[in-house]
Motif scaffolding. Structure first.
Motif, PDB file in Angstrom:
ATOM      1  N   LEU A 100     -31.629 151.371   5.699  1.00 20.36           N
ATOM      2  CA  LEU A 100     -31.469 150.621   4.450  1.00 20.36           C
ATOM      3  C   LEU A 100     -30.731 149.287   4.638  1.00 20.36           C
ATOM      4  O   LEU A 100     -31.172 148.260   4.111  1.00 20.36           O
ATOM      5  N   PRO A 101     -29.609 149.242   5.368  1.00 21.90           N
ATOM      6  CA  PRO A 101     -28.997 147.935   5.607  1.00 21.90           C
ATOM      7  C   PRO A 101     -29.929 146.982   6.356  1.00 21.90           C
ATOM      8  O   PRO A 101     -29.929 145.772   6.109  1.00 21.90           O
ATOM      9  N   LEU A 102     -30.762 147.539   7.256  1.00 20.42           N
ATOM     10  CA  LEU A 102     -31.722 146.691   7.957  1.00 20.42           C
ATOM     11  C   LEU A 102     -32.799 146.175   7.011  1.00 20.42           C
ATOM     12  O   LEU A 102     -33.310 145.061   7.187  1.00 20.42           O
ATOM     13  N   ALA A 103     -33.152 146.997   6.005  1.00 19.51           N
ATOM     14  CA  ALA A 103     -34.084 146.512   4.989  1.00 19.51           C
ATOM     15  C   ALA A 103     -33.468 145.340   4.232  1.00 19.51           C
ATOM     16  O   ALA A 103     -34.145 144.352   3.930  1.00 19.51           O
ATOM     17  N   GLY A 104     -32.163 145.445   3.938  1.00 20.05           N
ATOM     18  CA  GLY A 104     -31.470 144.328   3.319  1.00 20.05           C
ATOM     19  C   GLY A 104     -31.420 143.117   4.237  1.00 20.05           C
ATOM     20  O   GLY A 104     -31.558 141.973   3.788  1.00 20.05           O
ATOM     21  N   PHE A 105     -31.245 143.364   5.526  1.00 20.95           N
ATOM     22  CA  PHE A 105     -31.228 142.276   6.506  1.00 20.95           C
ATOM     23  C   PHE A 105     -32.592 141.598   6.572  1.00 20.95           C
ATOM     24  O   PHE A 105     -32.687 140.363   6.695  1.00 20.95           O
ATOM     25  N   ALA A 106     -33.671 142.394   6.458  1.00 19.73           N
ATOM     26  CA  ALA A 106     -35.022 141.828   6.455  1.00 19.73           C
ATOM     27  C   ALA A 106     -35.203 140.918   5.246  1.00 19.73           C
ATOM     28  O   ALA A 106     -35.829 139.851   5.340  1.00 19.73           O
ATOM     29  N   ALA A 107     -34.645 141.329   4.111  1.00 23.04           N
ATOM     30  CA  ALA A 107     -34.704 140.476   2.917  1.00 23.04           C
ATOM     31  C   ALA A 107     -33.880 139.206   3.120  1.00 23.04           C
ATOM     32  O   ALA A 107     -34.260 138.111   2.683  1.00 23.04           O
ATOM     33  N   TYR A 108     -32.748 139.350   3.791  1.00 20.25           N
ATOM     34  CA  TYR A 108     -31.893 138.201   4.098  1.00 20.25           C
ATOM     35  C   TYR A 108     -32.645 137.185   4.961  1.00 20.25           C
ATOM     36  O   TYR A 108     -32.516 135.968   4.778  1.00 20.25           O
ATOM     37  N   ARG A 109     -33.468 137.679   5.887  1.00 24.93           N
ATOM     38  CA  ARG A 109     -34.248 136.794   6.752  1.00 24.93           C
ATOM     39  C   ARG A 109     -35.457 136.206   6.041  1.00 24.93           C
ATOM     40  O   ARG A 109     -36.109 135.307   6.569  1.00 24.93           O
ATOM     41  N   GLY A 110     -35.797 136.756   4.869  1.00 26.47           N
ATOM     42  CA  GLY A 110     -36.939 136.236   4.126  1.00 26.47           C
ATOM     43  C   GLY A 110     -38.233 136.973   4.390  1.00 26.47           C
ATOM     44  O   GLY A 110     -39.302 136.519   3.961  1.00 26.47           O
ATOM     45  N   SER A 111     -38.178 138.121   5.093  1.00 20.73           N
ATOM     46  CA  SER A 111     -39.395 138.884   5.369  1.00 20.73           C
ATOM     47  C   SER A 111     -40.003 139.449   4.090  1.00 20.73           C
ATOM     48  O   SER A 111     -41.214 139.664   4.009  1.00 20.73           O
ATOM     49  N   LEU A 112     -39.162 139.716   3.110  1.00 22.87           N
ATOM     50  CA  LEU A 112     -39.572 140.211   1.796  1.00 22.87           C
ATOM     51  C   LEU A 112     -38.408 140.003   0.849  1.00 22.87           C
ATOM     52  O   LEU A 112     -37.318 139.625   1.277  1.00 22.87           O
ATOM     53  N   THR A 113     -38.634 140.244  -0.439  1.00 19.31           N
ATOM     54  CA  THR A 113     -37.540 140.060  -1.396  1.00 19.31           C
ATOM     55  C   THR A 113     -36.678 141.313  -1.462  1.00 19.31           C
ATOM     56  O   THR A 113     -37.101 142.403  -1.048  1.00 19.31           O
ATOM     57  N   VAL A 114     -35.489 141.162  -2.003  1.00 19.84           N
ATOM     58  CA  VAL A 114     -34.596 142.308  -2.164  1.00 19.84           C
ATOM     59  C   VAL A 114     -35.226 143.340  -3.088  1.00 19.84           C
ATOM     60  O   VAL A 114     -35.155 144.556  -2.823  1.00 19.84           O
ATOM     61  N   VAL A 115     -35.851 142.884  -4.164  1.00 23.74           N
ATOM     62  CA  VAL A 115     -36.476 143.809  -5.107  1.00 23.74           C
ATOM     63  C   VAL A 115     -37.577 144.608  -4.423  1.00 23.74           C
ATOM     64  O   VAL A 115     -37.694 145.838  -4.611  1.00 23.74           O
ATOM     65  N   GLU A 116     -38.390 143.949  -3.614  1.00 16.38           N
ATOM     66  CA  GLU A 116     -39.451 144.654  -2.883  1.00 16.38           C
ATOM     67  C   GLU A 116     -38.846 145.699  -1.949  1.00 16.38           C
ATOM     68  O   GLU A 116     -39.353 146.833  -1.854  1.00 16.38           O
ATOM     69  N   ALA A 117     -37.786 145.324  -1.251  1.00 19.05           N
ATOM     70  CA  ALA A 117     -37.148 146.267  -0.325  1.00 19.05           C
ATOM     71  C   ALA A 117     -36.645 147.499  -1.070  1.00 19.05           C
ATOM     72  O   ALA A 117     -36.837 148.639  -0.620  1.00 19.05           O
ATOM     73  N   ILE A 118     -36.011 147.284  -2.221  1.00 20.18           N
ATOM     74  CA  ILE A 118     -35.462 148.401  -2.992  1.00 20.18           C
ATOM     75  C   ILE A 118     -36.581 149.286  -3.532  1.00 20.18           C
ATOM     76  O   ILE A 118     -36.507 150.530  -3.462  1.00 20.18           O
ATOM     77  N   LEU A 119     -37.624 148.682  -4.057  1.00 19.99           N
ATOM     78  CA  LEU A 119     -38.723 149.466  -4.639  1.00 19.99           C
ATOM     79  C   LEU A 119     -39.455 150.282  -3.569  1.00 19.99           C
ATOM     80  O   LEU A 119     -39.763 151.465  -3.782  1.00 19.99           O
ATOM     81  N   TRP A 120     -39.734 149.665  -2.433  1.00 26.10           N
ATOM     82  CA  TRP A 120     -40.414 150.400  -1.368  1.00 26.10           C
ATOM     83  C   TRP A 120     -39.529 151.513  -0.810  1.00 26.10           C
ATOM     84  O   TRP A 120     -40.012 152.616  -0.530  1.00 26.10           O
ATOM     85  N   ALA A 121     -38.241 151.226  -0.657  1.00 22.44           N
ATOM     86  CA  ALA A 121     -37.324 152.250  -0.157  1.00 22.44           C
ATOM     87  C   ALA A 121     -37.243 153.426  -1.126  1.00 22.44           C
ATOM     88  O   ALA A 121     -37.234 154.589  -0.712  1.00 22.44           O
TER      89      ALA A 121
END
Length: 219
Positions: free
Chosen positions: A45-66
């Motif tokens: 999960l923190p890595l998903a947040g890190f991916a959003a930080y890098r711009g790979s996807l949005t935070v909302v997308e990361a949360i919804l998919w998780a």
């Protein structure tokens, strides 16, 4: 925003999956995390947040998919519990030393009364969040209720860790420094509870055996 991510070990593999599959990759990893504890959400999960930080996807997308992955994994464990069922579990308990079928039926009755809160708060406790789905399935908690409270609990947990990973950026491993000890405390408490249960059951068994042994001498 770009930043170098981990390139080796489990964290590197998680980054590769997210980079290759995007949001669905996060959902897949979180679903697997529910089924295979060696893939800890404290890293995913923190890595998903890190991916959003890098711009790979949005935070909302990361949360919804998780959260979608959490629910899918929880439903799989619920199905396992439902397939086993109370009676099979009671039959097995009757054949395990220091266990009784009544233990299973009492646990089932408790889950009928308080299972909703057990599922909701269980999703917020490391070491418990995945396993709580099995007794919910055994107790045949209404599927809609189980799914609703699993989603709420998972959403809170996922938001906390993903947002922490996003806020910390390349310092995302610091999240595990806080969550890891909490998981250790939970495991220690659970082990202590199980040990106390076994000790009390063993002492009761010895007392009952002593009573059966001395009764003929008193007649």
């Amino acid at each position: 925003m770009s930043a170098a991510g981990p390139t080796g070990g489990l964290a590197g593999w998680v980054v590769d999956v997210v980079d290759s599959l995007g949001g669905p990759g996060i959902g897949l990893l979180v679903a697997l995390e529910n089924l295979f504890p060696p893939i800890p959400s404290e890293i995913v999960l923190p890595l998903a947040g890190f991916a959003a930080y890098r711009g790979s996807l949005t935070v909302v997308e990361a949360i919804l998919w998780a959260t979608a992955g959490s629910v899918v994994g929880a439903l799989a464990l619920y199905a396992i519990g439902a397939a086993v069922g109370t009676e099979r579990l009671a039959w097995l308990a009757q054949r395990i030393p220091l266990m009784k079928a009544d233990d299973v039926h009492r646990a089932d009755a408790w889950f009928d009364r308080r299972g909703v809160w057990a599922v909701l708060f269980g999703r917020l406790i490391p070491g418990v969040r995945s396993l709580i789905s099995i007794p919910a399935g055994v107790a045949r908690m209404p599927l809609v209720t189980f799914t609703l409270f699993t989603t709420i609990g998972s959403l809170v947990w996922n938001c906390a860790l993903i947002l922490a990973g996003y806020a910390l950026g390349s310092q995302w491993p610091r999240v595990e420094n806080y969550v890891g000890p909490l998981g250790t405390v939970v495991v220690v408490v659970l082990v202590a509870v199980v040990a106390l249960f076994v000790l009390r059951r063993f002492l009761g068994w010895r007392a009952a055996r002593a009573g059966r042994t001395t009764r003929p001498e008193q007649i």
